[in-house]
Design a protein around this motif. Structure first.
Motif, short mmCIF file in Angstrom:
data_model
loop_
_atom_site.label_atom_id
_atom_site.label_comp_id
_atom_site.label_asym_id
_atom_site.label_seq_id
_atom_site.Cartn_x
_atom_site.Cartn_y
_atom_site.Cartn_z
N ALA A 87 15.93 41.49 23.32
CA ALA A 87 16.57 41.91 22.07
C ALA A 87 17.79 43.11 22.40
O ALA A 87 17.87 43.29 23.66
CB ALA A 87 15.46 42.29 21.11
N SER A 91 15.57 45.78 25.14
CA SER A 91 14.50 45.83 24.64
C SER A 91 14.09 44.31 24.85
O SER A 91 14.73 43.46 24.96
CB SER A 91 14.17 45.99 23.30
OG SER A 91 15.30 45.00 22.39
N PHE A 216 16.19 46.10 15.55
CA PHE A 216 14.85 45.77 16.45
C PHE A 216 13.68 45.91 15.27
O PHE A 216 12.77 45.00 15.34
CB PHE A 216 14.60 46.71 17.48
CG PHE A 216 13.36 46.48 18.16
CD1 PHE A 216 13.33 45.42 19.29
CD2 PHE A 216 12.13 47.12 17.92
CE1 PHE A 216 12.29 45.28 19.92
CE2 PHE A 216 10.89 46.87 18.64
CZ PHE A 216 11.22 45.76 20.00
N HIS A 234 5.83 44.49 22.76
CA HIS A 234 7.28 44.99 23.23
C HIS A 234 7.39 46.08 23.96
O HIS A 234 6.12 46.84 24.20
CB HIS A 234 8.20 45.20 21.85
CG HIS A 234 7.43 46.08 20.91
ND1 HIS A 234 7.74 47.51 21.12
CD2 HIS A 234 6.85 45.97 19.84
CE1 HIS A 234 7.43 48.11 19.90
NE2 HIS A 234 6.69 47.23 19.19
#
Length: 238
Positions: A87, A91, A216, A234
């Motif tokens: 992402a 991330s 996010f 994550h």
């Protein structure tokens, strides 16, 4: 704060946000675990799920109804699938799902990714950046007592942390989690497990700001809204 804080925060958020989804996830997990053996006494995985469900205040009716389904051979055939995701801003995520229809599930996940700037990664492209560990925590015993119990049970812990509230948190290989619990139960009669999880922990974390952070967080919300998604791990500090 240690890694166990991530586990607690995740569980608290799930319970507060959507109890109905929490109940649905446990119903699926109970049916899946009980398909091969519906007896919690001889089925360690099933017993662990039931204990966790009770700790998170899942109603007894939900637990018993789905146990009965498994005993009668009813209920869907659920499987666990995990998707690795890149992402924004460096991330990454591991999206864990429990589903009876993987084609449906991956369609929903991809839709969320497309709307929020995420991209599906190949298997192993993200997971190597995480530790996959069993986590168990107890109170009212010292670190030395816990270490002795694990040694006597021939358990090689990956790490042991002492939290500010006195909880002793033990990290193990996933395959060793049930044996670690049994070693602690044998050493300390009547103990209650404050933590009992299998989780992914990012080896390194990042900080997002501005639009990247907003996108996010929107992605996390959209994934949480998918019924088949049971957990999201994550590397972002929130």
């Amino acid at each position: 704060m240690g890694r166990a804080h991530e586990v607690r925060a995740k569980a608290m958020a799930a319970t507060a946000a959507k109890k109905s989804k929490l109940y649905s996830i446990y119903a699926k997990e109970i049916i899946k675990a009980a398909k091969s053996n519906p007896d919690p006494v001889s089925n360690d995985a099933l017993r662990r799920i039931i204990e966790k469900a009770k700790k998170e205040q899942v109603p007894s009716d939900v637990i018993n109804r789905n146990l009965d389904k498994a005993k009668k051979g009813e209920g869907e055939n659920y499987e666990t699938v995990e998707y690795e995701v890149f992402a924004q801003g460096g991330s990454n995520l591991i999206v864990k799902c429990l589903t009876d229809n993987p084609n449906r599930t991956i369609t929903f996940v991809k839709t969320a990714l497309n709307k929020c700037g995420g991209k599906m990664a190949t298997q192993g492209a993200v997971s190597f950046m995480y530790e996959h560990l069993g986590v168990v925590g107890i109170k009212n015993h010292s670190e030395e007592e816990v270490m002795d119990a694990l040694i006597n049970g021939d358990i090689d812990a990956n790490d042991i942390e002492v939290e500010d509230d006195g909880t002793i948190v033990v990290y193990t290989e996933v395959a060793d989690l049930n044996n670690a619990k049994k070693a602690l139960e044998n050493a300390f009669e009547g103990i209650t497990f404050e933590l009992d999880e299998i989780s992914y922990f990012a080896k390194d974390t990042i900080h997002l700001e501005g639009e990247e952070k907003e996108k996010f967080e929107r992605l996390l919300t959209m994934l949480d809204d998918i019924d088949d998604v049971s957990n999201v791990y994550h590397n972002v500090e929130l």
